[in-house]
Scaffold this motif. Structure first.
Motif, PDB file in Angstrom:
ATOM      1  N   UNK A 123       2.645  18.195  -6.799  1.00 26.18           N
ATOM      2  CA  UNK A 123       3.461  18.625  -5.681  1.00 26.18           C
ATOM      3  C   UNK A 123       4.409  17.505  -5.248  1.00 26.18           C
ATOM      4  N   UNK A 124       5.672  17.846  -5.030  1.00 31.16           N
ATOM      5  CA  UNK A 124       6.651  16.885  -4.542  1.00 31.16           C
ATOM      6  C   UNK A 124       6.924  17.184  -3.073  1.00 31.16           C
ATOM      7  N   UNK A 125       6.750  16.180  -2.233  1.00 28.06           N
ATOM      8  CA  UNK A 125       6.889  16.355  -0.794  1.00 28.06           C
ATOM      9  C   UNK A 125       8.296  16.014  -0.330  1.00 28.06           C
ATOM     10  N   UNK A 126       8.757  16.729   0.685  1.00 35.23           N
ATOM     11  CA  UNK A 126       9.929  16.289   1.415  1.00 35.23           C
ATOM     12  C   UNK A 126       9.543  15.037   2.188  1.00 35.23           C
ATOM     13  N   UNK A 127      10.461  14.093   2.290  1.00 34.98           N
ATOM     14  CA  UNK A 127      10.133  12.764   2.809  1.00 34.98           C
ATOM     15  C   UNK A 127      10.966  12.431   4.039  1.00 34.98           C
ATOM     16  N   UNK A 128      10.330  11.759   4.980  1.00 32.13           N
ATOM     17  CA  UNK A 128      11.055  11.137   6.093  1.00 32.13           C
ATOM     18  C   UNK A 128      10.836   9.634   5.997  1.00 32.13           C
ATOM     19  N   UNK A 129      11.871   8.867   6.372  1.00 32.83           N
ATOM     20  CA  UNK A 129      11.792   7.410   6.227  1.00 32.83           C
ATOM     21  C   UNK A 129      12.434   6.730   7.417  1.00 32.83           C
ATOM     22  N   UNK A 130      12.001   5.507   7.676  1.00 30.68           N
ATOM     23  CA  UNK A 130      12.564   4.745   8.785  1.00 30.68           C
ATOM     24  C   UNK A 130      12.358   3.255   8.576  1.00 30.68           C
ATOM     25  N   UNK A 131      13.244   2.478   9.179  1.00 32.22           N
ATOM     26  CA  UNK A 131      13.089   1.029   9.210  1.00 32.22           C
ATOM     27  C   UNK A 131      12.402   0.646  10.506  1.00 32.22           C
ATOM     28  N   UNK A 132      11.458  -0.277  10.407  1.00 35.95           N
ATOM     29  CA  UNK A 132      10.600  -0.613  11.541  1.00 35.95           C
ATOM     30  C   UNK A 132      10.651  -2.098  11.852  1.00 35.95           C
ATOM     31  N   UNK A 133      10.253  -2.431  13.067  1.00 36.27           N
ATOM     32  CA  UNK A 133       9.938  -3.801  13.429  1.00 36.27           C
ATOM     33  C   UNK A 133       8.460  -3.870  13.758  1.00 36.27           C
ATOM     34  N   UNK A 134       7.707  -4.666  13.017  1.00 36.98           N
ATOM     35  CA  UNK A 134       6.257  -4.735  13.178  1.00 36.98           C
ATOM     36  C   UNK A 134       5.871  -6.147  13.623  1.00 36.98           C
ATOM     37  N   UNK A 135       5.101  -6.221  14.675  1.00 32.59           N
ATOM     38  CA  UNK A 135       4.616  -7.519  15.144  1.00 32.59           C
ATOM     39  C   UNK A 135       3.482  -8.003  14.242  1.00 32.59           C
ATOM     40  N   UNK A 136       3.553  -9.274  13.872  1.00 33.99           N
ATOM     41  CA  UNK A 136       2.521  -9.901  13.052  1.00 33.99           C
ATOM     42  C   UNK A 136       1.805 -10.923  13.922  1.00 33.99           C
ATOM     43  N   UNK A 137       0.521 -11.114  13.668  1.00 37.84           N
ATOM     44  CA  UNK A 137      -0.278 -12.042  14.462  1.00 37.84           C
ATOM     45  C   UNK A 137       0.466 -13.353  14.688  1.00 37.84           C
ATOM     46  N   UNK A 138       0.675 -13.690  15.953  1.00 41.49           N
ATOM     47  CA  UNK A 138       1.501 -14.852  16.297  1.00 41.49           C
ATOM     48  C   UNK A 138       0.897 -16.163  15.820  1.00 41.49           C
TER      49      UNK A 138
END
Length: 263
Positions: free
Chosen positions: A1-16
């Protein structure tokens, strides 16, 4: 099965407390894609080539998502304030720049980045169940490292340079291949793809990798494509080898379906 896709660019906090982050630096950029609509799907961490978050790796993330996974790739250069969030154009100047950035990575920092991505997709993007990883060239090197540090179920690794030798900061204090026993402890299934005519990874290195995986009893398969060269997977590049790319991708689909499941 091939899925329709949604995508986004994120900002993720990493352990300081991990790494020497520049004061005032933004969160780590990551690119995420997942099947559209509601539902939970297994997660796949993706490791980018030397050039970082280019459109090529973003397309691969979308391809993984279309198979029924929540896929995410981090910008592992984010601590250095180098403007790498959109990737680097391929050039001799940027190659030199990228190797300088690679030389500044540390194992703890890269592990923290990968763990932050894994946590994000579970908390915010509907990922659940088993987790895999996929990487290309430098990203393959990072994926091998991830298999030695994270709780992964399966990894697919394309032409990973410098595993048995020094070459990246992840090779310190000893070559990354010497961490293979930690992959065995986690019972990660490993699938690796190599090019016969690779200028980075020669036959002797491939043999060393095979011997290490076998010695530690890891469930693994190494596939070598005759006549292929480094970076054979991505269309539009001079080394592209359609037969090798198509066959390897079919094997990736089979690996992830068997070890992670999909919907």
């Amino acid at each position: 099965m091939v899925h329709e896709v949604v995508a986004e660019e994120l900002g993720i906090e990493v352990a300081a407390e991990v790494g020497a982050r520049l004061e005032g630096a933004p969160p780590m950029t990551a690119y995420l894609a997942r099947p559209a609509g509601d539902g939970a799907y297994p997660a796949v961490l993706v490791g980018a080539e030397l050039w970082g978050l280019t459109e090529d790796v973003r397309e691969i993330v979308r391809q993984v998502a279309a198979l029924g996974y929540v896929a995410i790739v981090p910008d592992v250069y984010h601590r250095f304030g180098a403007g790498t969030a959109a990737g680097l154009a391929e050039s001799d100047e940027n190659r030199t720049r990228a190797f300088e950035l690679v030389g500044r990575l540390t194992r703890d920092e890269v592990e923290a980045d990968l763990r932050a991505c894994a946590a994000y997709v579970r908390e915010h993007a509907g990922a659940s169940g088993r987790t895999g990883a996929l990487g290309f060239s430098l990203g393959g090197h990072i994926t091998y490292f991830a298999a030695s540090r994270l709780d992964l179920d399966a990894v697919a690794i394309y032409y990973p340079g410098w595993l048995p030798v020094a070459g990246t900061a992840l090779s310190r204090p000893r070559p990354l291949l010497e961490e293979t026993g930690r992959i065995a402890e986690r019972d990660v299934r490993v699938l690796m793809f190599f090019a016969e005519l690779d200028h980075v990874i020669d036959a002797e290195q491939r043999e060393q990798i095979e011997e290490a995986l076998t010695a530690d009893g890891i469930r693994h398969e190494l596939v070598v494509y005759p006549g292929a060269r480094h970076a054979f997977f991505v269309p539009g590049r001079e080394p592209y080898d359609k037969a090798a790319a198509d066959d390897s991708w079919a094997r990736v689909r089979e690996l992830f379906a068997a070890e992670l499941g999909s919907r």
